[in-house]
Structure formats: structure tokens, C-alpha cells
Design a protein around this motif. Structure first.
Motif, PDB file in Angstrom:
ATOM      1  N   VAL A 291      71.857 -75.016  24.953  1.00  0.00           N
ATOM      2  CA  VAL A 291      72.259 -73.629  24.735  1.00  0.00           C
ATOM      3  C   VAL A 291      74.315 -74.401  24.362  1.00  0.00           C
ATOM      4  N   TYR A 292      74.539 -73.639  23.582  1.00  0.00           N
ATOM      5  CA  TYR A 292      76.002 -73.541  23.283  1.00  0.00           C
ATOM      6  C   TYR A 292      76.635 -72.266  23.673  1.00  0.00           C
ATOM      7  N   SER A 293      78.128 -72.756  24.504  1.00  0.00           N
ATOM      8  CA  SER A 293      79.097 -71.656  24.441  1.00  0.00           C
ATOM      9  C   SER A 293      80.245 -71.955  23.818  1.00  0.00           C
ATOM     10  N   LEU A 294      80.695 -70.683  23.313  1.00  0.00           N
ATOM     11  CA  LEU A 294      82.004 -70.844  22.709  1.00  0.00           C
ATOM     12  C   LEU A 294      82.247 -73.177  22.334  1.00  0.00           C
ATOM     13  N   GLU A 295      80.997 -73.003  21.648  1.00  0.00           N
ATOM     14  CA  GLU A 295      80.760 -74.302  20.974  1.00  0.00           C
ATOM     15  C   GLU A 295      80.457 -75.478  21.614  1.00  0.00           C
ATOM     16  N   GLU A 296      80.659 -74.716  22.898  1.00  0.00           N
ATOM     17  CA  GLU A 296      80.276 -76.378  23.961  1.00  0.00           C
ATOM     18  C   GLU A 296      78.432 -76.677  24.440  1.00  0.00           C
ATOM     19  N   ARG A 297      78.109 -78.154  24.312  1.00  0.00           N
ATOM     20  CA  ARG A 297      76.817 -77.536  25.216  1.00  0.00           C
ATOM     21  C   ARG A 297      76.608 -77.073  26.359  1.00  0.00           C
ATOM     22  N   VAL A 298      76.245 -76.406  26.875  1.00  0.00           N
ATOM     23  CA  VAL A 298      76.285 -75.386  27.919  1.00  0.00           C
ATOM     24  C   VAL A 298      74.932 -76.443  28.822  1.00  0.00           C
ATOM     25  N   GLU A 299      73.935 -76.402  28.134  1.00  0.00           N
ATOM     26  CA  GLU A 299      72.120 -77.002  28.976  1.00  0.00           C
ATOM     27  C   GLU A 299      72.017 -77.193  27.828  1.00  0.00           C
ATOM     28  N   ASN A 300      70.919 -78.421  29.083  1.00  0.00           N
ATOM     29  CA  ASN A 300      70.072 -79.557  27.746  1.00  0.00           C
ATOM     30  C   ASN A 300      69.340 -79.032  28.493  1.00  0.00           C
ATOM     31  N   ASN A 301      68.070 -78.686  27.991  1.00  0.00           N
ATOM     32  CA  ASN A 301      67.317 -79.150  28.867  1.00  0.00           C
ATOM     33  C   ASN A 301      65.651 -79.804  28.564  1.00  0.00           C
ATOM     34  N   SER A 302      66.437 -80.766  28.990  1.00  0.00           N
ATOM     35  CA  SER A 302      65.527 -82.225  29.735  1.00  0.00           C
ATOM     36  C   SER A 302      64.299 -82.413  27.731  1.00  0.00           C
ATOM     37  N   VAL A 303      65.615 -82.038  26.289  1.00  0.00           N
ATOM     38  CA  VAL A 303      65.108 -82.219  26.072  1.00  0.00           C
ATOM     39  C   VAL A 303      65.200 -83.444  25.350  1.00  0.00           C
ATOM     40  N   PRO A 304      63.593 -84.297  24.561  1.00  0.00           N
ATOM     41  CA  PRO A 304      64.099 -85.794  23.943  1.00  0.00           C
ATOM     42  C   PRO A 304      65.316 -85.536  22.559  1.00  0.00           C
ATOM     43  N   SER A 305      66.116 -87.026  23.045  1.00  0.00           N
ATOM     44  CA  SER A 305      66.795 -87.900  22.209  1.00  0.00           C
ATOM     45  C   SER A 305      66.710 -87.436  20.963  1.00  0.00           C
ATOM     46  N   ARG A 306      65.122 -87.719  20.293  1.00  0.00           N
ATOM     47  CA  ARG A 306      64.756 -87.371  19.171  1.00  0.00           C
ATOM     48  C   ARG A 306      65.093 -85.558  18.687  1.00  0.00           C
ATOM     49  N   PHE A 307      65.399 -84.956  19.265  1.00  0.00           N
ATOM     50  CA  PHE A 307      66.186 -83.999  19.049  1.00  0.00           C
ATOM     51  C   PHE A 307      67.419 -83.858  19.151  1.00  0.00           C
ATOM     52  N   SER A 308      68.374 -84.011  17.989  1.00  0.00           N
ATOM     53  CA  SER A 308      69.829 -83.761  18.401  1.00  0.00           C
ATOM     54  C   SER A 308      70.158 -82.100  18.043  1.00  0.00           C
ATOM     55  N   PRO A 309      71.200 -81.631  18.549  1.00  0.00           N
ATOM     56  CA  PRO A 309      72.335 -80.592  18.407  1.00  0.00           C
ATOM     57  C   PRO A 309      72.976 -80.991  18.042  1.00  0.00           C
ATOM     58  N   GLU A 310      74.122 -79.921  17.057  1.00  0.00           N
ATOM     59  CA  GLU A 310      75.213 -79.386  16.570  1.00  0.00           C
ATOM     60  C   GLU A 310      75.510 -77.983  16.333  1.00  0.00           C
ATOM     61  N   CYS A 311      76.295 -78.167  16.761  1.00  0.00           N
ATOM     62  CA  CYS A 311      77.507 -76.784  16.838  1.00  0.00           C
ATOM     63  C   CYS A 311      78.791 -76.369  16.806  1.00  0.00           C
ATOM     64  N   PRO A 312      79.196 -76.106  15.382  1.00  0.00           N
ATOM     65  CA  PRO A 312      80.408 -76.750  14.647  1.00  0.00           C
ATOM     66  C   PRO A 312      81.319 -75.953  14.598  1.00  0.00           C
ATOM     67  N   ASN A 313      81.381 -74.599  14.880  1.00  0.00           N
ATOM     68  CA  ASN A 313      81.557 -73.501  15.224  1.00  0.00           C
ATOM     69  C   ASN A 313      80.610 -72.756  15.421  1.00  0.00           C
TER      70      ASN A 313
END
Lengths: 115, 112
Positions: free
Chosen positions: A48-70
Motif C-alpha cells: 500500500v502507498y499513501s501519499l507516495e509513501e509505502r505504508v504497508e508491506n504484507n511480508s512480500v518476498p524481496s523479488r517483488f519491489s514496488p515503486e510509487c513516483p507520484n
């Protein structure tokens, strides 16, 4: 474009590939989400990203990497995936304000197959 | 953790029939959401419920927020072939300000 769009709609990749999924929302929302939908399982929240900041990461393996530029764009970078990662990846957005925070609007998804 | 149980798991009905499905939770909700997912697409929000006892309609669809706040019902009247799809209930996950918990869905098939 309206609503939430995702590209590509379909993706086939090998376990050693690196690829990225893209999501764009045209709703003026300020929160964005990645979900994984596998056969016979409920939707699983990944990030989950809120206002471009990651606020939740549900124990997802590091082979998945999110990015929210805006606030309108969300990416999911994929590398060294496993066949069990094959699934429909759904992006959603919502407007975090009083009242209707929980109403999430989904994109059409990316059908990912890992060989 | 919080469990959402949807029933029935699947329904096979004739066009014109009414449909009813429900969702129960192991804990109290303050919001219930109903989504429909067509094959190869993402879920589409149908109805949102915010108050115990609330009854809300969207065309031929009607949903109710149970008085106990642990259940919700979705009814479809006079079904048509385009009602085919999977219907999901969802509610806010506990201990999270953002996540939704989803049920496993009710698969609806409508024959002409």
C-alpha cells in the motif's frame, strides 16, 4: 483514459528475467495498492502507498519491489520470480479522506506467467 | 485473523431468476463492500454499505448490512446473462488502516 489502467495485460517471463508492471490511476486518488490474485484464493494485499509513501508491506518476498513516483503511478518491479508467482496482479486506488476510505477501485490486472 | 465466508460458492441459475448470496465475518465490520469480477478483468465495486441495517440498491442489485454487523447480503433480481461473474464481499482488515479482506467469492452462471 479513465479509471485505473494497467500494462501490460499479459506477461510471460522466465525465472531469470527482470520486468515491471505499471499502473496509472486517473481518479485523483491519493492511495494505491498492489494485490495478488491466485486461483482458488482470496485476493492478497501486497503493498500500500499513501501519499507516495509505502505504508504497508504484507511480508512480500524481496523479488517483488514496488515503486510509487507520484500519486498517479505505481510500479511493481519483478526479478528472479518463481513459477508459483504466476497469478493475476491487480492494482487499485482509493481516496484517503473521511468517509469512503475503504472504496478501492481496481484496474484490469496483469496476467503473469512465470516459466 | 479475520475470516470472511461467502456462500454459496457457486450458483447456476436460469435467466429471470432472483439470486441471493451472503457473507459472514468472524468479527464486526463498520463497512461492507460488494464487488463483481468478470473473467480476465479486475473487480468492479457494486455497492458500499456503511451502517448496520442499511439497505442499498444499484439497479437490480440490492445489498444489506446485517444488524449484527457480522454479515451482509447481496440480492440480484431478474438475472440476465451479463450478470455472470464472480461476486466478492470485502471489509476493512483489522489492524490495518488500508487493507481490505476479501471473501473467496460466489461464482454465478446464468443460462438464457
Amino acid at each position: 483514459e479513465t479509471g485505473v489502467t494497467q500494462t501490460p495485460r499479459h506477461l510471460v517471463m522466465g525465472m531469470t528475467n527482470k520486468k515491471s508492471l505499471k499502473c496509472e490511476q486517473h481518479l485523483g486518488h491519493n492511495a494505491m495498492y498492489w494485490y495478488k490474485q491466485s486461483a482458488k484464493k482470496p485476493l492478497e494485499l501486497m503493498f500500500v502507498y499513501s501519499l507516495e509513501e509505502r505504508v504497508e508491506n504484507n511480508s512480500v518476498p524481496s523479488r517483488f519491489s514496488p515503486e510509487c513516483p507520484n500519486s498517479s503511478h505505481l510500479f511493481l518491479h519483478l526479478h528472479t520470480l518463481q513459477p508459483e508467482d504466476s497469478a493475476l496482479y491487480l492494482c487499485a486506488s482509493s481516496h484517503r479522506s473521511g468517509g469512503r476510505d475503504n472504496e478501492q477501485f481496481f484496474g484490469p490486472g496483469t496476467r503473469l506467467t512465470v516459466l | 485473523g479475520q475470516q470472511l465466508n461467502q456462500s454459496p460458492q457457486s450458483m447456476f441459475i436460469q435467466e429471470g431468476e432472483d439470486v441471493s448470496m451472503n457473507c459472514t465475518s468472524s468479527s464486526i465490520f463498520n463497512t461492507w463492500l460488494w464487488y463483481k469480477q468478470d473473467p480476465g478483468e479486475g473487480p468492479v465495486l457494486l455497492i458500499a454499505l456503511y451502517k448496520a441495517g442499511e439497505l442499498t440498491s444499484n439497479g437490480r442489485l440490492t445489498a444489506q448490512f446485517g444488524i449484527t454487523r457480522k454479515d451482509s447480503f447481496l440480492n440480484i433480481s431478474a438475472s440476465i446473462p451479463s450478470d455472470v461473474g464472480i461476486y466478492f464481499c470485502a471489509g476493512p482488515a483489522p489492524n490495518s488502516g488500508y487493507a481490505l479482506n476479501f471473501g473467496k467469492g460466489t461464482s454465478l452462471l446464468v443460462t438464457p
